[in-house]
Design an enzyme around this catalytic site. Structure first.
Site, PDB file in Angstrom:
ATOM      1  N   CYS A   1       0.828  -1.204   0.000  1.00 55.49           N
ATOM      2  CA  CYS A   1       0.000   0.000   0.000  1.00 55.49           C
ATOM      3  C   CYS A   1       0.862   1.254   0.000  1.00 55.49           C
ATOM      4  CB  CYS A   1      -0.938  -0.005   1.211  1.00 55.49           C
ATOM      5  SG  CYS A   1      -1.970   1.468   1.339  1.00 55.49           S
TER       6      CYS A   1
ATOM      7  N   CYS B   1      -0.542   4.081   2.136  1.00 53.28           N
ATOM      8  CA  CYS B   1      -0.390   3.863   3.578  1.00 53.28           C
ATOM      9  C   CYS B   1       1.036   4.152   4.038  1.00 53.28           C
ATOM     10  CB  CYS B   1      -0.727   2.421   3.932  1.00 53.28           C
ATOM     11  SG  CYS B   1      -2.326   1.832   3.357  1.00 53.28           S
ATOM     12  N   ASP B   2       2.019   3.736   3.238  1.00 57.32           N
ATOM     13  CA  ASP B   2       3.391   3.688   3.726  1.00 57.32           C
ATOM     14  C   ASP B   2       4.373   4.568   2.976  1.00 57.32           C
ATOM     15  OD1 ASP B   2       2.542   1.749   5.549  1.00 57.32           O
ATOM     16  OD2 ASP B   2       2.906   0.127   4.118  1.00 57.32           O
TER      17      ASP B   2
END
Length: 315
Positions: free
Chosen positions: A133, A136-137
């Site tokens: 992701c 997300c990261d």
């Protein structure tokens, strides 16, 4: 007992909930405790969903769908389904909390899960440089060198997004041509921070406490070489989430839930399926939403065919 339970909360699940709620079936949507909203929660800007000419962020789109479903009376439960019994007239759905809910009909909109490389170090280094992701990261990889594995639209989107943070992004693809749409290819190929590694498969992820690189094997010559990295993002596709219904609902050869023609009807009466869990080909938010509409209408027609006595026992 419910008239309808919807398992899943992506575009298919929430659209089915909107239609079922507007038909006054008061659906229960089991949205997952950690993955509510589906894959679009991990997506950056969605440019091709009708009605948003300026684009919309994936989490915002899903938030609006959830709000719309709730507005019409859908009940949304943030829990995970651990087991189902679909073979009888009354369908039973068991949750991680231990609760069991019953319904006359069930719509499966469980979507798909990120596909893995299948390497021993993949799970061990998950969260320590290995990710599925970018949204997300990506922030954690400022001024670092990273790689994206894959050749489809998702891989190109992730690579372009990650250039906002990383100094360099490799795209590692096992062929010499991309599967991605032309517009996504053009953006990635024109990005000066992206370097393509063609005809290469990641055969080992290097690092003890964190990712330090990968070993890639040339898919033509078999030669191996190491690439120094601090992060690896895997975008090689998805597999339909069908584990709950194995042995009860028939599957298609592709591994998706088998449905009858253009309908959402499965081999079990009162059980319907929609979205990526039935679609191995298109896998778009808009087609998933349309599929959710079909499932809700099919469920409505099914419920209307039941006797008043049977319906009287359901919410």
């Amino acid at each position: 007992m419910r008239q309808v339970i919807i398992i899943g909360s992506g575009p298919a699940g929430y659209t089915a909930a909107i239609y079922a709620a507007r038909a006054n079936f008061k659906p229960l949507v089991i949205a997952s405790s950690v993955e509510a909203g589906g894959e679009l929660m991990n997506t950056t800007e969605v440019e091709n969903f009708p009605g948003f000419p300026e684009g919309i962020m994936g989490p915002e789109l899903m938030g609006r769908m959830q709000e719309q479903a709730a507005k019409f009376g859908a009940e949304i439960l943030l829990d995970d389904v651990t087991a189902v019994d679909l073979t009888g007239e009354i369908k039973k759905v068991t949750l991680g909390s231990g609760e069991t809910h019953e319904a006359l009909s069930v719509i499966f909109a469980t979507g798909s899960a990120n596909r893995k490389l299948g390497l021993p170090s993949e799970d061990r280094l998950s969260g320590y440089g290995v990710s599925w992701c970018a949204t997300c990261d990506g922030f954690f990889f400022r001024q670092k060198t990273i790689a994206v594995v894959g050749g489809g639209d998702s891989a190109m989107e992730e690579a372009n997004f990650l250039t906002r943070f990383a100094d360099k992004v490799y795209v590692i693809h096992r062929k010499d041509t991309l599967r991605a749409s032309k517009i996504m290819q053009d953006r990635a190929l024109a990005n000066p921070k992206i370097e393509f590694v063609w005809n290469a498969a990641v055969t080992e992820i290097l690092g003890d406490a964190a990712v330090t690189g990968v070993t890639v094997t040339d898919t033509v010559t078999g030669d191996k070489r190491d690439i120094a990295l601090e992060g690896l993002f895997i975008a090689i596709g998805n597999d339909p989430r069908t584990h709950l219904i194995h042995g009860q609902v028939d599957l298609a050869p592709e591994g998706t839930i088998a449905v009858q023609g253009r309908s959402s009807k499965t081999n079990l009466t009162g059980v319907f399926a929609a979205g990526d869990v039935v679609d191995p080909t298109y896998r778009q938010a808009v087609t998933a939403a349309a599929s959710g509409t079909v499932a809700a209408l099919d469920a409505e027609h099914f419920l209307q065919s039941l006797s008043a006595d049977v319906l009287a026992g359901a919410i």
